[in-house]
Motif scaffolding. Structure first.
Motif, PDB file in Angstrom:
ATOM      1  N   VAL A 184       0.886  -1.165   0.000  1.00  0.00           N
ATOM      2  CA  VAL A 184       0.000   0.000   0.000  1.00  0.00           C
ATOM      3  C   VAL A 184       0.920   1.210   0.000  1.00  0.00           C
ATOM      4  O   VAL A 184       1.585   1.494   0.996  1.00  0.00           O
ATOM      5  CB  VAL A 184      -0.922   0.005   1.223  1.00  0.00           C
ATOM      6  CG1 VAL A 184      -1.801   1.253   1.219  1.00  0.00           C
ATOM      7  CG2 VAL A 184      -1.768  -1.254   1.261  1.00  0.00           C
ATOM      8  N   GLY A 185       0.984   1.902  -1.134  1.00  0.00           N
ATOM      9  CA  GLY A 185       2.018   2.924  -1.301  1.00  0.00           C
ATOM     10  C   GLY A 185       3.363   2.228  -1.296  1.00  0.00           C
ATOM     11  O   GLY A 185       3.630   1.376  -2.132  1.00  0.00           O
ATOM     12  N   SER A 186       4.209   2.552  -0.332  1.00  0.00           N
ATOM     13  CA  SER A 186       5.511   1.897  -0.217  1.00  0.00           C
ATOM     14  C   SER A 186       5.587   0.976   1.002  1.00  0.00           C
ATOM     15  O   SER A 186       6.650   0.451   1.319  1.00  0.00           O
ATOM     16  CB  SER A 186       6.615   2.951  -0.120  1.00  0.00           C
ATOM     17  OG  SER A 186       6.405   3.799   1.007  1.00  0.00           O
ATOM     18  N   THR A 187       4.436   0.753   1.668  1.00  0.00           N
ATOM     19  CA  THR A 187       4.400  -0.048   2.886  1.00  0.00           C
ATOM     20  C   THR A 187       3.963  -1.477   2.575  1.00  0.00           C
ATOM     21  O   THR A 187       2.936  -1.691   1.912  1.00  0.00           O
ATOM     22  CB  THR A 187       3.431   0.558   3.915  1.00  0.00           C
ATOM     23  OG1 THR A 187       3.837   1.899   4.194  1.00  0.00           O
ATOM     24  CG2 THR A 187       3.414  -0.254   5.196  1.00  0.00           C
ATOM     25  N   VAL A 188       4.733  -2.467   3.051  1.00  0.00           N
ATOM     26  CA  VAL A 188       4.379  -3.864   2.842  1.00  0.00           C
ATOM     27  C   VAL A 188       3.163  -4.197   3.693  1.00  0.00           C
ATOM     28  O   VAL A 188       3.176  -4.046   4.915  1.00  0.00           O
ATOM     29  CB  VAL A 188       5.548  -4.794   3.201  1.00  0.00           C
ATOM     30  CG1 VAL A 188       5.121  -6.257   3.080  1.00  0.00           C
ATOM     31  CG2 VAL A 188       6.744  -4.523   2.298  1.00  0.00           C
ATOM     32  N   ALA A 189       2.070  -4.648   3.034  1.00  0.00           N
ATOM     33  CA  ALA A 189       0.852  -5.015   3.749  1.00  0.00           C
ATOM     34  C   ALA A 189       0.793  -6.514   4.005  1.00  0.00           C
ATOM     35  O   ALA A 189       0.494  -6.942   5.112  1.00  0.00           O
ATOM     36  CB  ALA A 189      -0.374  -4.562   2.961  1.00  0.00           C
ATOM     37  N   ASP A 190       1.046  -7.325   2.985  1.00  0.00           N
ATOM     38  CA  ASP A 190       1.009  -8.778   3.107  1.00  0.00           C
ATOM     39  C   ASP A 190       2.190  -9.376   2.358  1.00  0.00           C
ATOM     40  O   ASP A 190       2.691  -8.784   1.396  1.00  0.00           O
ATOM     41  CB  ASP A 190      -0.287  -9.353   2.520  1.00  0.00           C
ATOM     42  CG  ASP A 190      -1.535  -8.779   3.178  1.00  0.00           C
ATOM     43  OD1 ASP A 190      -1.608  -8.837   4.420  1.00  0.00           O
ATOM     44  OD2 ASP A 190      -2.404  -8.283   2.454  1.00  0.00           O
ATOM     45  N   GLU A 191       2.581 -10.583   2.769  1.00  0.00           N
ATOM     46  CA  GLU A 191       3.697 -11.258   2.098  1.00  0.00           C
ATOM     47  C   GLU A 191       3.581 -12.760   2.302  1.00  0.00           C
ATOM     48  O   GLU A 191       3.206 -13.224   3.377  1.00  0.00           O
ATOM     49  CB  GLU A 191       5.033 -10.769   2.667  1.00  0.00           C
ATOM     50  CG  GLU A 191       6.248 -11.443   2.042  1.00  0.00           C
ATOM     51  CD  GLU A 191       7.546 -10.916   2.626  1.00  0.00           C
ATOM     52  OE1 GLU A 191       8.441 -10.552   1.844  1.00  0.00           O
ATOM     53  OE2 GLU A 191       7.653 -10.882   3.874  1.00  0.00           O
ATOM     54  N   VAL A 192       3.878 -13.521   1.245  1.00  0.00           N
ATOM     55  CA  VAL A 192       3.990 -14.976   1.363  1.00  0.00           C
ATOM     56  C   VAL A 192       5.306 -15.420   0.736  1.00  0.00           C
ATOM     57  O   VAL A 192       5.794 -14.804  -0.219  1.00  0.00           O
ATOM     58  CB  VAL A 192       2.816 -15.736   0.701  1.00  0.00           C
ATOM     59  CG1 VAL A 192       1.527 -15.495   1.447  1.00  0.00           C
ATOM     60  CG2 VAL A 192       2.674 -15.347  -0.758  1.00  0.00           C
ATOM     61  N   ILE A 193       5.879 -16.491   1.294  1.00  0.00           N
ATOM     62  CA  ILE A 193       7.170 -17.005   0.845  1.00  0.00           C
ATOM     63  C   ILE A 193       7.075 -18.520   0.728  1.00  0.00           C
ATOM     64  O   ILE A 193       6.489 -19.182   1.590  1.00  0.00           O
ATOM     65  CB  ILE A 193       8.301 -16.641   1.831  1.00  0.00           C
ATOM     66  CG1 ILE A 193       8.365 -15.139   2.066  1.00  0.00           C
ATOM     67  CG2 ILE A 193       9.647 -17.156   1.333  1.00  0.00           C
ATOM     68  CD1 ILE A 193       9.309 -14.738   3.188  1.00  0.00           C
ATOM     69  N   GLY A 194       7.634 -19.078  -0.336  1.00  0.00           N
ATOM     70  CA  GLY A 194       7.668 -20.522  -0.512  1.00  0.00           C
ATOM     71  C   GLY A 194       8.579 -20.885  -1.667  1.00  0.00           C
ATOM     72  O   GLY A 194       9.225 -20.019  -2.259  1.00  0.00           O
ATOM     73  N   HIS A 195       8.618 -22.157  -1.992  1.00  0.00           N
ATOM     74  CA  HIS A 195       9.463 -22.591  -3.109  1.00  0.00           C
ATOM     75  C   HIS A 195       8.814 -22.273  -4.451  1.00  0.00           C
ATOM     76  O   HIS A 195       9.468 -21.824  -5.385  1.00  0.00           O
ATOM     77  CB  HIS A 195       9.733 -24.095  -3.017  1.00  0.00           C
ATOM     78  CG  HIS A 195      10.467 -24.639  -4.205  1.00  0.00           C
ATOM     79  ND1 HIS A 195      11.763 -24.299  -4.498  1.00  0.00           N
ATOM     80  CD2 HIS A 195      10.065 -25.481  -5.210  1.00  0.00           C
ATOM     81  CE1 HIS A 195      12.154 -24.912  -5.602  1.00  0.00           C
ATOM     82  NE2 HIS A 195      11.133 -25.626  -6.057  1.00  0.00           N
ATOM     83  N   ARG A 196       7.485 -22.499  -4.528  1.00  0.00           N
ATOM     84  CA  ARG A 196       6.785 -22.271  -5.799  1.00  0.00           C
ATOM     85  C   ARG A 196       5.473 -21.535  -5.521  1.00  0.00           C
ATOM     86  O   ARG A 196       4.716 -21.896  -4.629  1.00  0.00           O
ATOM     87  CB  ARG A 196       6.509 -23.596  -6.510  1.00  0.00           C
ATOM     88  CG  ARG A 196       5.781 -23.439  -7.851  1.00  0.00           C
ATOM     89  CD  ARG A 196       5.609 -24.773  -8.565  1.00  0.00           C
ATOM     90  NE  ARG A 196       6.892 -25.295  -9.018  1.00  0.00           N
ATOM     91  CZ  ARG A 196       7.531 -26.314  -8.479  1.00  0.00           C
ATOM     92  NH1 ARG A 196       7.013 -26.930  -7.424  1.00  0.00           N
ATOM     93  NH2 ARG A 196       8.676 -26.736  -8.957  1.00  0.00           N
ATOM     94  N   VAL A 201       6.037 -23.109   4.207  1.00  0.00           N
ATOM     95  CA  VAL A 201       5.803 -21.802   3.606  1.00  0.00           C
ATOM     96  C   VAL A 201       5.634 -20.813   4.749  1.00  0.00           C
ATOM     97  O   VAL A 201       5.459 -21.206   5.910  1.00  0.00           O
ATOM     98  CB  VAL A 201       4.557 -21.800   2.700  1.00  0.00           C
ATOM     99  CG1 VAL A 201       4.712 -22.789   1.560  1.00  0.00           C
ATOM    100  CG2 VAL A 201       3.305 -22.103   3.517  1.00  0.00           C
ATOM    101  N   ARG A 202       5.666 -19.525   4.436  1.00  0.00           N
ATOM    102  CA  ARG A 202       5.537 -18.505   5.475  1.00  0.00           C
ATOM    103  C   ARG A 202       4.688 -17.357   4.945  1.00  0.00           C
ATOM    104  O   ARG A 202       4.796 -16.974   3.784  1.00  0.00           O
ATOM    105  CB  ARG A 202       6.915 -18.002   5.895  1.00  0.00           C
ATOM    106  CG  ARG A 202       6.884 -16.919   6.956  1.00  0.00           C
ATOM    107  CD  ARG A 202       8.273 -16.654   7.495  1.00  0.00           C
ATOM    108  NE  ARG A 202       8.712 -17.781   8.304  1.00  0.00           N
ATOM    109  CZ  ARG A 202       9.982 -17.995   8.652  1.00  0.00           C
ATOM    110  NH1 ARG A 202      10.928 -17.177   8.239  1.00  0.00           N
ATOM    111  NH2 ARG A 202      10.301 -19.037   9.393  1.00  0.00           N
ATOM    112  N   ALA A 203       3.841 -16.821   5.825  1.00  0.00           N
ATOM    113  CA  ALA A 203       2.979 -15.706   5.427  1.00  0.00           C
ATOM    114  C   ALA A 203       2.930 -14.656   6.519  1.00  0.00           C
ATOM    115  O   ALA A 203       2.993 -14.978   7.706  1.00  0.00           O
ATOM    116  CB  ALA A 203       1.558 -16.197   5.130  1.00  0.00           C
ATOM    117  N   THR A 204       2.827 -13.390   6.118  1.00  0.00           N
ATOM    118  CA  THR A 204       2.562 -12.272   7.011  1.00  0.00           C
ATOM    119  C   THR A 204       1.281 -11.615   6.527  1.00  0.00           C
ATOM    120  O   THR A 204       1.211 -11.165   5.380  1.00  0.00           O
ATOM    121  CB  THR A 204       3.715 -11.253   6.996  1.00  0.00           C
ATOM    122  OG1 THR A 204       4.925 -11.899   7.386  1.00  0.00           O
ATOM    123  CG2 THR A 204       3.420 -10.092   7.936  1.00  0.00           C
TER     124      THR A 204
END
Length: 198
Positions: free
Chosen positions: A141-153, A184-187
């Motif tokens: 949102v603008g330059s602010t990270v709102a959500d994130e997910v990380i994994g292999h695929r 996997v990881r999510a914020t």
């Protein structure tokens, strides 16, 4: 580059991730990626280019930067294959010690989707992008990270703004923020009372 590190928490099992991923881009109404991007020309700068007329494939190498509407792509190598209907299949390969990067504006909002991986394949026909190898997607949102997910695929659908994530080898081996193998990881940032992200 245009991606910024962000805190990573909330490990989740792969079988729960589809529910979490559906929540990440949730909003009071369905908001799509910039839909006009698919009809814009692809503009590319690179150190070198090769074209194969038989396969209708163009390969760009060396510090490649490509734009298509609001989409920005960066990679060590970008390969573009075009079918008879004009649909483009774009493959991004990361350079040594780097990752391929993608950024796209969300339609009607001051929000962006940013993605990075060792390899990406974006299909104009299906509007799907496949990310492989230490992959992550962020919503800004603008330059602010709102959500994130990380994994292999990660498989990302631009039209519906949904995606699925699977685990693989551990990411960022040796790092305090490394995602364990097979996970996997999510914020996920909570909504405030107005329905927007905090």
């Amino acid at each position: 580059d245009f991606l910024h590190d962000a805190p990573m928490n909330l490990p989740i099992s792969s079988r729960l991730l589809s529910l979490a991923a559906a929540c990440l881009l949730a909003a009071p109404a369905l908001v799509q990626a910039e839909t006009a991007d698919r009809y814009k020309p692809l503009n590319v700068e690179a150190d070198a280019m090769q074209y194969n007329d038989a396969s209708k494939t163009t390969t760009f190498t060396g510090r490649v930067v490509a734009t298509k509407g609001t989409i920005v792509l960066r990679a060590g190598t970008v390969r573009v294959q075009q079918d008879a209907q004009g649909n483009q299949l774009v493959t991004l390969l990361a350079g040594p010690g780097e990752q391929a990067l993608l950024r796209q504006k969300r339609d009607g909002l001051n929000e962006f989707i940013e993605a990075q991986a060792n390899q990406m394949v974006r299909d104009d026909r299906t509007l799907q992008t496949q990310l492989t190898g230490n992959a992550r997607i962020r919503r800004l949102v603008g330059s602010t990270v709102a959500d994130e997910v990380i994994g292999h695929r990660i498989t990302y659908n631009e039209l519906t703004e949904t995606y699925s994530v699977t685990g693989g080898a551990s990411t960022a081996t040796g790092s305090a923020n490394a995602v364990p193998s097979g996970r996997v990881r999510a914020t996920i940032v909570p909504l405030n009372q107005s329905g927007s992200r905090r």
